[in-house]
Design an enzyme around this catalytic site. Structure first.
Site, PDB file in Angstrom:
ATOM      1  N   LYS A 185       0.843  -1.179   0.000  1.00  0.00           N
ATOM      2  CA  LYS A 185       0.000   0.000   0.000  1.00  0.00           C
ATOM      3  C   LYS A 185       0.885   1.238   0.000  1.00  0.00           C
ATOM      4  CE  LYS A 185      -1.578   2.867   2.652  1.00  0.00           C
ATOM      5  NZ  LYS A 185      -1.493   4.022   1.760  1.00  0.00           N
ATOM      6  N   GLU A 261      10.149   1.162  10.200  1.00  0.00           N
ATOM      7  CA  GLU A 261      11.099   2.242   9.885  1.00  0.00           C
ATOM      8  C   GLU A 261      10.349   3.542  10.119  1.00  0.00           C
ATOM      9  OE1 GLU A 261      14.215   2.007   9.208  1.00  0.00           O
ATOM     10  OE2 GLU A 261      14.433  -0.107   8.730  1.00  0.00           O
ATOM     11  N   CYS A 295      13.456  11.036   6.656  1.00  0.00           N
ATOM     12  CA  CYS A 295      13.599  10.613   8.056  1.00  0.00           C
ATOM     13  C   CYS A 295      15.028  10.839   8.520  1.00  0.00           C
ATOM     14  CB  CYS A 295      13.237   9.139   8.180  1.00  0.00           C
ATOM     15  SG  CYS A 295      14.135   8.115   6.997  1.00  0.00           S
ATOM     16  N   GLU A 392       9.840  16.438  13.942  1.00  0.00           N
ATOM     17  CA  GLU A 392      10.453  16.413  12.613  1.00  0.00           C
ATOM     18  C   GLU A 392      10.026  17.666  11.856  1.00  0.00           C
ATOM     19  OE1 GLU A 392       8.955  12.375  11.380  1.00  0.00           O
ATOM     20  OE2 GLU A 392      11.011  12.198  10.655  1.00  0.00           O
TER      21      GLU A 392
HETATM   22  P1  NAP Z   1       2.553   8.358   7.584  1.00  0.00           P
HETATM   23  O1  NAP Z   1       1.495   9.374   7.670  1.00  0.00           O
HETATM   24  O2  NAP Z   1       2.853   7.557   8.796  1.00  0.00           O
HETATM   25  O3  NAP Z   1       2.152   7.400   6.371  1.00  0.00           O
HETATM   26  C1  NAP Z   1       2.972   6.336   5.959  1.00  0.00           C
HETATM   27  C2  NAP Z   1       2.117   5.305   5.263  1.00  0.00           C
HETATM   28  O4  NAP Z   1       1.202   4.759   6.199  1.00  0.00           O
HETATM   29  C3  NAP Z   1       1.269   5.870   4.119  1.00  0.00           C
HETATM   30  O5  NAP Z   1       1.154   4.888   3.117  1.00  0.00           O
HETATM   31  C4  NAP Z   1      -0.059   6.091   4.803  1.00  0.00           C
HETATM   32  O6  NAP Z   1      -1.162   6.102   3.936  1.00  0.00           O
HETATM   33  C5  NAP Z   1      -0.119   4.886   5.708  1.00  0.00           C
HETATM   34  N1  NAP Z   1      -1.035   5.029   6.829  1.00  0.00           N
HETATM   35  C6  NAP Z   1      -1.410   6.159   7.465  1.00  0.00           C
HETATM   36  N2  NAP Z   1      -2.280   5.849   8.446  1.00  0.00           N
HETATM   37  C7  NAP Z   1      -2.453   4.500   8.419  1.00  0.00           C
HETATM   38  C8  NAP Z   1      -3.222   3.584   9.178  1.00  0.00           C
HETATM   39  N3  NAP Z   1      -4.000   3.979  10.184  1.00  0.00           N
HETATM   40  N4  NAP Z   1      -3.166   2.277   8.869  1.00  0.00           N
HETATM   41  C9  NAP Z   1      -2.384   1.839   7.862  1.00  0.00           C
HETATM   42  N5  NAP Z   1      -1.616   2.664   7.096  1.00  0.00           N
HETATM   43  C10 NAP Z   1      -1.645   3.978   7.383  1.00  0.00           C
HETATM   44  O7  NAP Z   1       3.949   8.972   7.130  1.00  0.00           O
HETATM   45  P2  NAP Z   1       4.245   9.900   5.865  1.00  0.00           P
HETATM   46  O8  NAP Z   1       3.811  11.266   6.196  1.00  0.00           O
HETATM   47  O9  NAP Z   1       3.742   9.268   4.617  1.00  0.00           O
HETATM   48  O10 NAP Z   1       5.832   9.791   5.785  1.00  0.00           O
HETATM   49  C11 NAP Z   1       6.665  10.561   6.549  1.00  0.00           C
HETATM   50  C12 NAP Z   1       7.144   9.818   7.775  1.00  0.00           C
HETATM   51  O11 NAP Z   1       7.828   8.632   7.379  1.00  0.00           O
HETATM   52  C13 NAP Z   1       8.142  10.607   8.592  1.00  0.00           C
HETATM   53  O12 NAP Z   1       7.875  10.463   9.964  1.00  0.00           O
HETATM   54  C14 NAP Z   1       9.474   9.964   8.215  1.00  0.00           C
HETATM   55  O13 NAP Z   1      10.478  10.146   9.171  1.00  0.00           O
HETATM   56  C15 NAP Z   1       9.076   8.545   8.048  1.00  0.00           C
HETATM   57  N6  NAP Z   1      10.054   7.812   7.228  1.00  0.00           N
HETATM   58  C16 NAP Z   1      10.878   6.923   7.841  1.00  0.00           C
HETATM   59  C17 NAP Z   1      11.829   6.247   7.106  1.00  0.00           C
HETATM   60  C18 NAP Z   1      12.753   5.260   7.766  1.00  0.00           C
HETATM   61  O14 NAP Z   1      13.352   4.476   7.051  1.00  0.00           O
HETATM   62  N7  NAP Z   1      12.905   5.265   9.089  1.00  0.00           N
HETATM   63  C19 NAP Z   1      11.943   6.472   5.730  1.00  0.00           C
HETATM   64  C20 NAP Z   1      11.092   7.402   5.130  1.00  0.00           C
HETATM   65  C21 NAP Z   1      10.142   8.060   5.904  1.00  0.00           C
HETATM   66  P3  NAP Z   1      -1.781   7.515   3.429  1.00  0.00           P
HETATM   67  O15 NAP Z   1      -0.758   8.111   2.576  1.00  0.00           O
HETATM   68  O16 NAP Z   1      -2.985   7.125   2.671  1.00  0.00           O
HETATM   69  O17 NAP Z   1      -2.075   8.301   4.657  1.00  0.00           O
END
Ligand code: NAP
Length: 489
Positions: A185, A261, A295, A392
């Site tokens: 997804k 992650e 991140c 962040e």
């Molecule tokens: P996010 O809001 O947590 O979303 C990540 C993914 O999860 C998206 O596909 C999102 O779908 C989905 N999602 C959201 N709510 C969900 C739920 N209740 N159940 C299942 N899936 C759900 O994060 P983001 O804003 O896309 O990405 C930024 C974050 O990712 C930052 O905190 C960054 O640090 C972190 N990140 C970490 C790494 C690492 O390797 N540690 C790498 C890259 C990014 P939708 O888009 O439809 O909401």
């Protein structure tokens, strides 16, 4: 072809349906959701919006394909990954344009991400044929232990918008190498790169049902039933810590294997003996990759009092000179943020820091142009009480804070719930190793502003996650260890 016509043709050519059991299908409800170009705020296209039933159909397809896929020869799975690696390189131009249009990053960075994404396929193609077990004599004698590795089983892979393809290949590569089927997804803001990748994987010979892609803008409603179904055996998630925590609770029900992650709050530490020009370049790499939407982005810059003024002046000069614009335009180094909410959040964090006493060296204010842009910004004298010290920023803002002693800066760097990565610049080898060992993170960059490498174990400690992706152990996230005891007569 004129630029605009080429943009249109790349978007038109991209798949926009769900990919389930090797077939492209509309959502069962016929619903779609919109994907925007963040550099204009305008509609790019509409993509199928899966229902929970569509999600379950994808998981059932993955479950049905699992046993046969687990039984394929490791070399056959490696060959699929290598073909996909080559196809990603062959289609680099169109894929990079598609990624830039949906995510905003400059074309050069999109090309860099696709090369990085492809490298996970090559890395795991090489790992697929090196999964080893063991044979051991029981300490008391009389029995033998045979240890073997098996695929975990059908896996759910959830990815974020900031690296729309690489965060996927980092999971799909080891899943295929290990013999796991999956439902992916992608983030609702950037589904097109993942759909294009699914097309490539099918062309590379990945069998029907092995990789399924479900797009939705209602992630929670679609994914929770899958997580709780008892059919999936694993969740690999990349995204925010807040969502990761919620998903871990959901996984507890069926005790799923998890890889998490999550978010970061990287410190970037400059000691007084550092090569200052190299540190400035490293700071720009650590801060400005993906416009700070990473991140791994340097979120807190600690610079020794002896050099903070010189460092701040050089950094501000270089940051101010970075060309901002649509990622498709020549020479642009900084694209837009992902959406209006991200733009608002960055502005709020900057305003908060300034109200608490920080000084703006460059940037600091959004303009009135269309799209979700934020200018490269350097702040100095950012106090520990500022929100951006603990959250962040996810934007092109470099906040500097002075420090005096090694002990003080290590304590400050560790004073966060996150533990993904830190960076340090020094020419003193003993100090570099001492500080690297004292920092509570899964990764440390010494005299380098980028740590991501498919051959290295990427991941965090504390609230930054569980498990490692890439590197020699990345495939283990998708393998179970089975011990078979053999009695000798
Ligand atoms: P996010 O809001 O947590 O979303 C990540 C993914 O999860 C998206 O596909 C999102 O779908 C989905 N999602 C959201 N709510 C969900 C739920 N209740 N159940 C299942 N899936 C759900 O994060 P983001 O804003 O896309 O990405 C930024 C974050 O990712 C930052 O905190 C960054 O640090 C972190 N990140 C970490 C790494 C690492 O390797 N540690 C790498 C890259 C990014 P939708 O888009 O439809 O909401």
């Amino acid at each position: 072809m004129p630029d605009q016509a080429r943009e249109r043709s790349v978007v038109e050519a991209a798949p926009k349906q769900l990919f389930i059991n090797g077939k492209w299908i509309d959502a069962s409800s016929g619903a779609t959701f919109d994907v925007l170009d963040p550099s204009t705020g305008k509609l790019l296209c509409a993509v199928a919006d899966a229902s929970p039933e569509d999600g379950m159909a994808a998981l059932e397809a993955a479950a049905a394909a699992q046993a046969a896929f687990a039984a394929t020869a490791p070399r056959a799975r490696a060959d699929m990954l290598m073909r996909a690696f080559h196809l990603l390189h062959e289609r680099m131009d169109a894929l990079a344009l598609l990624m830039t249009l949906e995510m905003g990053k400059p074309l050069a960075e999109s090309r860099g991400e696709i090369a990085y994404a492809a490298e996970f396929f090559r890395h795991f193609a090489e790992e697929a044929v090196r999964v080893n077990g063991g044979y051991q004599v029981a300490p008391a004698g009389g029995a033998r232990f045979l240890v073997t590795k098996q695929p975990v089983g059908p896996s759910l892979l959830i990815t974020p918008w900031n690296f729309p393809m690489a965060m996927g290949t980092r999971k799909i590569g080891p899943a295929i190498a290990a013999g796991c089927t999956s439902v992916i997804k992608p983030a609702a803001q950037t589904p097109l790169s993942m759909l294009a990748l699914a097309e490539i994987l099918a062309e590379a010979g990945v069998p029907e049902g092995v990789v399924n892609v479900v797009t939705t803008d209602n992630a929670g409603a679609v994914m929770e039933p899958l997580i709780r179904s008892g059919v999936a055996r694993k969740l690999s998630f990349t995204g925010s810590t807040a969502v990761g925590r919620r998903l871990l609770e959901q996984c507890a029900d069926k005790v799923l294997r998890t890889s998490m992650e999550l978010g970061g709050n990287a410190a970037f530490i400059v000691f007084p003996d550092a090569d200052l020009d190299a540190a400035v370049d490293g700071a720009i790499a650590a801060k400005m990759r993906n416009s700070g939407e990473a991140c791994t982005a340097a979120n807190r810059m600690y610079v020794h009092t002896d050099v903070i003024d010189a460092f701040g002046a050089k950094l501000a000069e270089k940051m101010a000179a970075l060309p901002v614009g649509r990622g498709v335009d020549d020479g642009v180094r900084v694209g837009p943020l992902i959406d209006a909410a991200a733009q608002r959040k960055v502005q709020q964090l900057v305003t908060d820091a300034v109200e608490r006493g920080a000084k703006v060296l460059t940037g600091g204010q959004t303009g009135n142009e269309p799209g979700f842009f934020y200018p490269p910004t350097v702040l100095t004298g950012v106090p520990e009480s500022a929100r951006m010290r603990h959250e962040e920023i996810f934007g092109p803002v470099a906040p500097l804070t002075p420090f005096s002693t090694e002990e003080e800066v290590v304590a400050a760097a560790n004073d966060t719930e996150y533990g993904l990565v830190n960076y340090l610049y020094t020419n003193d080898l003993s100090r570099a190793l001492r500080v690297a060992e004292a920092l509570e993170t899964g990764m440390v960059g010494i005299n380098q502003g980028v740590v991501s490498n498919p051959a290295a174990p990427f991941g965090g400690v504390k609230a930054s996650g569980l498990g490692r992706e890439g590197g020699p152990t990345g495939i283990e996230e998708f393998l179970e260890t089975k011990y078979i005891g053999i009695a000798l007569a």
